[in-house]
Design a protein around this motif. Sequence first.
Motif, mmCIF file in Angstrom:
data_model
loop_
_atom_site.group_PDB
_atom_site.id
_atom_site.type_symbol
_atom_site.label_atom_id
_atom_site.label_comp_id
_atom_site.label_asym_id
_atom_site.label_seq_id
_atom_site.Cartn_x
_atom_site.Cartn_y
_atom_site.Cartn_z
ATOM 1 N N GLN A 109 0.697 -1.028 0.037
ATOM 2 C CA GLN A 109 0.044 -0.137 0.249
ATOM 3 C C GLN A 109 0.674 1.285 0.020
ATOM 4 O O GLN A 109 0.591 2.272 -0.621
ATOM 5 C CB GLN A 109 -1.004 -0.071 1.164
ATOM 6 C CG GLN A 109 -1.701 -1.250 1.006
ATOM 7 C CD GLN A 109 -2.757 -1.309 2.294
ATOM 8 O OE1 GLN A 109 -2.394 -0.736 3.467
ATOM 9 N NE2 GLN A 109 -3.745 -1.978 2.490
ATOM 10 N N VAL A 110 1.962 1.326 0.662
ATOM 11 C CA VAL A 110 2.941 2.268 0.691
ATOM 12 C C VAL A 110 3.549 2.750 -0.541
ATOM 13 O O VAL A 110 3.434 3.565 -1.102
ATOM 14 C CB VAL A 110 4.035 2.101 1.688
ATOM 15 C CG1 VAL A 110 5.186 3.266 1.601
ATOM 16 C CG2 VAL A 110 3.532 1.941 3.258
ATOM 17 N N LEU A 111 3.989 1.533 -1.198
ATOM 18 C CA LEU A 111 4.502 1.539 -2.498
ATOM 19 C C LEU A 111 3.548 2.139 -3.671
ATOM 20 O O LEU A 111 3.756 2.659 -4.779
ATOM 21 C CB LEU A 111 4.991 0.209 -3.020
ATOM 22 C CG LEU A 111 6.142 -0.572 -2.318
ATOM 23 C CD1 LEU A 111 6.374 -1.688 -2.834
ATOM 24 C CD2 LEU A 111 7.370 0.585 -1.892
ATOM 25 N N ALA A 112 2.006 1.699 -3.411
ATOM 26 C CA ALA A 112 1.151 2.015 -4.438
ATOM 27 C C ALA A 112 0.969 3.589 -4.382
ATOM 28 O O ALA A 112 0.296 4.136 -5.369
ATOM 29 C CB ALA A 112 -0.065 1.512 -3.886
ATOM 30 N N GLY A 113 1.602 4.566 -3.510
ATOM 31 C CA GLY A 113 1.427 5.912 -3.309
ATOM 32 C C GLY A 113 2.672 6.494 -3.980
ATOM 33 O O GLY A 113 2.602 7.570 -4.003
ATOM 34 N N ILE A 114 3.473 5.801 -4.353
ATOM 35 C CA ILE A 114 4.710 6.282 -4.893
ATOM 36 C C ILE A 114 4.809 6.250 -6.435
ATOM 37 O O ILE A 114 4.327 5.278 -7.069
ATOM 38 C CB ILE A 114 5.976 5.452 -4.427
ATOM 39 C CG1 ILE A 114 5.958 5.795 -2.815
ATOM 40 C CG2 ILE A 114 7.087 6.151 -4.963
ATOM 41 C CD1 ILE A 114 7.093 4.921 -2.133
ATOM 42 N N HIS A 115 5.153 7.430 -7.139
ATOM 43 C CA HIS A 115 4.980 7.356 -8.605
ATOM 44 C C HIS A 115 6.669 7.379 -9.106
ATOM 45 O O HIS A 115 7.500 7.658 -8.475
ATOM 46 C CB HIS A 115 4.479 8.745 -9.148
ATOM 47 C CG HIS A 115 3.208 9.097 -8.856
ATOM 48 N ND1 HIS A 115 2.273 8.495 -9.279
ATOM 49 C CD2 HIS A 115 2.581 9.770 -7.738
ATOM 50 C CE1 HIS A 115 1.147 8.740 -8.690
ATOM 51 N NE2 HIS A 115 1.183 9.613 -7.977
ATOM 52 N N GLY A 116 6.651 6.478 -10.101
ATOM 53 C CA GLY A 116 7.991 6.499 -10.844
ATOM 54 C C GLY A 116 8.877 4.936 -10.244
ATOM 55 O O GLY A 116 8.369 4.366 -9.297
ATOM 56 N N PRO A 117 10.062 5.139 -10.565
ATOM 57 C CA PRO A 117 10.775 3.816 -10.144
ATOM 58 C C PRO A 117 11.323 3.883 -8.635
ATOM 59 O O PRO A 117 11.311 4.920 -8.013
ATOM 60 C CB PRO A 117 12.042 3.936 -11.077
ATOM 61 C CG PRO A 117 12.228 5.452 -11.576
ATOM 62 C CD PRO A 117 10.859 5.915 -11.451
ATOM 63 N N ILE A 118 11.592 2.758 -7.968
ATOM 64 C CA ILE A 118 11.552 2.559 -6.454
ATOM 65 C C ILE A 118 12.887 1.519 -6.406
ATOM 66 O O ILE A 118 12.944 0.463 -7.125
ATOM 67 C CB ILE A 118 10.316 2.135 -5.875
ATOM 68 C CG1 ILE A 118 9.186 2.838 -5.924
ATOM 69 C CG2 ILE A 118 10.866 1.527 -4.491
ATOM 70 C CD1 ILE A 118 7.753 2.392 -5.757
ATOM 71 N N VAL A 119 13.733 1.877 -5.472
ATOM 72 C CA VAL A 119 14.807 1.193 -4.973
ATOM 73 C C VAL A 119 14.067 0.842 -3.544
ATOM 74 O O VAL A 119 13.986 1.582 -2.598
ATOM 75 C CB VAL A 119 16.139 1.921 -4.699
ATOM 76 C CG1 VAL A 119 17.019 0.982 -4.201
ATOM 77 C CG2 VAL A 119 16.523 2.093 -6.255
ATOM 78 N N LEU A 120 14.098 -0.555 -3.240
ATOM 79 C CA LEU A 120 13.391 -1.020 -1.855
ATOM 80 C C LEU A 120 14.594 -1.448 -1.251
ATOM 81 O O LEU A 120 15.227 -2.482 -1.602
ATOM 82 C CB LEU A 120 12.265 -2.023 -2.238
ATOM 83 C CG LEU A 120 11.314 -2.453 -1.221
ATOM 84 C CD1 LEU A 120 10.623 -1.063 -0.577
ATOM 85 C CD2 LEU A 120 10.264 -3.398 -1.935
ATOM 86 N N VAL A 121 14.701 -1.091 0.017
ATOM 87 C CA VAL A 121 15.667 -1.390 1.131
ATOM 88 C C VAL A 121 15.164 -2.052 2.185
ATOM 89 O O VAL A 121 14.170 -1.438 2.879
ATOM 90 C CB VAL A 121 16.518 -0.275 1.230
ATOM 91 C CG1 VAL A 121 17.822 -0.464 2.316
ATOM 92 C CG2 VAL A 121 17.039 0.529 0.280
ATOM 93 N N GLY A 122 15.660 -3.414 2.820
ATOM 94 C CA GLY A 122 15.130 -3.738 3.897
ATOM 95 C C GLY A 122 16.424 -4.086 4.794
ATOM 96 O O GLY A 122 17.336 -4.475 4.609
ATOM 97 N N HIS A 123 15.987 -3.830 6.309
ATOM 98 C CA HIS A 123 17.170 -4.217 7.286
ATOM 99 C C HIS A 123 16.587 -5.356 8.026
ATOM 100 O O HIS A 123 15.299 -5.265 8.304
ATOM 101 C CB HIS A 123 17.356 -3.034 8.177
ATOM 102 C CG HIS A 123 18.214 -3.355 9.262
ATOM 103 N ND1 HIS A 123 17.565 -3.437 10.676
ATOM 104 C CD2 HIS A 123 19.426 -3.655 9.221
ATOM 105 C CE1 HIS A 123 18.493 -3.939 11.506
ATOM 106 N NE2 HIS A 123 19.600 -4.242 10.960
#
Length: 241
Positions: free
Chosen positions: A58-72
């Motif tokens: 749901q968070v990602l759905a609110g972002i436009h354009g390419p995404i770099v996803l980082v997890g700790h």
Amino acid sequence: MADAGAKPKPTIVLVHGAFAESASWNGVIARLQKKGYPVVAAANPLRSLEGDINYLRQVLAGIHGPIVLVGHSYGGAVISGAAAGNSQVKALAYIAAFAPEKGESALELSNKFPGSTLGPTLNSNPLGDGSNDLSIKPDKFRAQFAADVSRDEAALAAATQRPVRDVALTQKATEAAWHNIPSWFLIPTADKNIPLAAQQFMAERANARDVVEIRGASHSVAVSRPLETADLIIEAAKSVR
């Protein structure tokens, strides 16, 4: 003056793991923003793997354009699920993180190799539904989680840590986006939560584009070594075309 024809930078979405919260990325965020990257530090609910993945989607759905996803840490399992099938996510960065295969849980991966000393440091709080909230005992937090962080900063982190529901750590992954999305791994060699051998195994299995090992760094490497952490994320971001 900025080049009007320059391609916008990808948005970097940071996902914390268990026993942490979004502010644990502050040092990294400052460096990424200085380089002009838009950044979102998502609040990971830490309730169940499936539920946390759905929230991140749901968070990602609110972002436009390419995404770099980082997890700790456990956040790595969350990004591995949330990125699946999302064409906006162009790169995955695992920071002292789990990268489970379908059918694997975070707990299973942690126990796959010897070295984790997390278990005896935990407090367990029953939630009344058969599950428990887990947190690290404050007097054990620095040695277990953040040995290379200052005492004052580690004490603050111990007080603000978000507990994780045990279900989140035992629930098995149903997606593994690292099969299809390029990945980068940062591995702290003195991690006491996720064994070094487990992190090396996951990075090799994912055919990571780059693997950076930080000698002597703790599980809280994003706090203690924000420059190196940001550098790896920027390397991933620069791969986005």
